[in-house]
Enzyme design. Sequence first.
Site: not given
Length: 435
Positions: A91, A170, A177, A192, A196
């Site tokens: 990620h 999320d 947010r 967040s 995931k």
Amino acid sequence: MTDFLDPVAPILVKKDGGELSDEQIRGMVAGFTAGEVAPEQMSSLLMAIVVRGMTRREVATWTAAMIDSGIRMDFADLTRHGRRLRTADKHSTGGVGDKITLPLTPLVASFGVAVPQLSGRGLGHTGGTLDKLESIPGWRADLSGAQMHRQLAQVGAVICAATADLAPADRKLYALRDVTGTVASVPLIASSIMSKKIAEGTESLVLDVKAGSGAFMKTVDDARDLAETMVALGTDAGVRTTALLTDMSTPLGRTAGNAIEVAESLEVLAGGGPRDVVELTLALAREMLDAAGRPDADPAEHLSNGLAMDSWRAMIAAQGGDVDAALPSPKHTHDVVADADGVLTSLDALAVGQAAWLLGAGRTRPGEAVSATAGVEWHASVGDPVVRGRPLLTLHTDDEARIATALAALESAVGINGRAPATASSRVLGRVDGR
């Protein structure tokens, strides 16, 4: 909610700098997801978290509560030719020209590691992996869990959108947010991302945490803080997690956009491509292969011998993409020429990303259409010589009217001087290990 009835109490606790209990955290997250905690109440709690922060325990519980709001994927039974497949994922926190997922996923998969890459779409100046891949004719992002599982077993690589039942809390919290000024919080960003990734079910995860003008975290210290928080969350959840801190003060590679970033990724898979893109792809591949039990594998070998490209073609074809089709080209291009002889001393990543967005490569709100052909190409990297009157940047767009605003965004993006700057020799600035 069942036993949790007072959403005001945790707001007051956090406002005064106290620690939330596990029950309060789980109650607020579950209640907001179910519509039992009002948006204004959750907004107040989020702002208190931004101001007061969270402990490691609080962040871990908040993350777990978001994971528990949906399904958990499981790839433990993935096999090929009677052998269980190890899973590894990556990620990135996002940046300008960050197309690394495109060559990295098939490269790692070419070594017999399954790579379940759930990716997103762009918003603002940072591009989305799915938007880039959708410039390939026929390619589709939306796969069911069963389709994803089958493709991983057969091909070893998949890049697709997350299903709606993966950490739905999320998705709802991020939308809140985004409109309440509570995005900039390390605990909220970390939870967040990691909710995931943990729910995705991968055995190992490598994080690319970027620092610089084109990244969300502007300093290396802030990037390290975020990386350490995410690595701890992954490690505590039983996912082998490491992070690389990487430089995003200048845009990555030579392109920012959609189809043009796919084209650059294909250059890397063919054994070429910009030096910094190749360097970061290989660095992340080595981390992923090591985590998946292949520490001696040499990813550079599979870029040069064509195996990574074979893996790419299989992955794209499995998702309906025409691997032999030409990528779309823009209706209009515009060159920005160098205004002096010398050396390129700076190229601001944020300005380049904003220009690509203004040309149509990005969106201002979720669900908005993007242009496959829009983007920015630069013809020199920082430290390279430039010649007055020669093209320095080329703008790509289907809408000629967008060029003027993109040029305005680039007005102060370029620095040219007589001497080369002292530039870092590597995009990799550091490493965080959870072991």
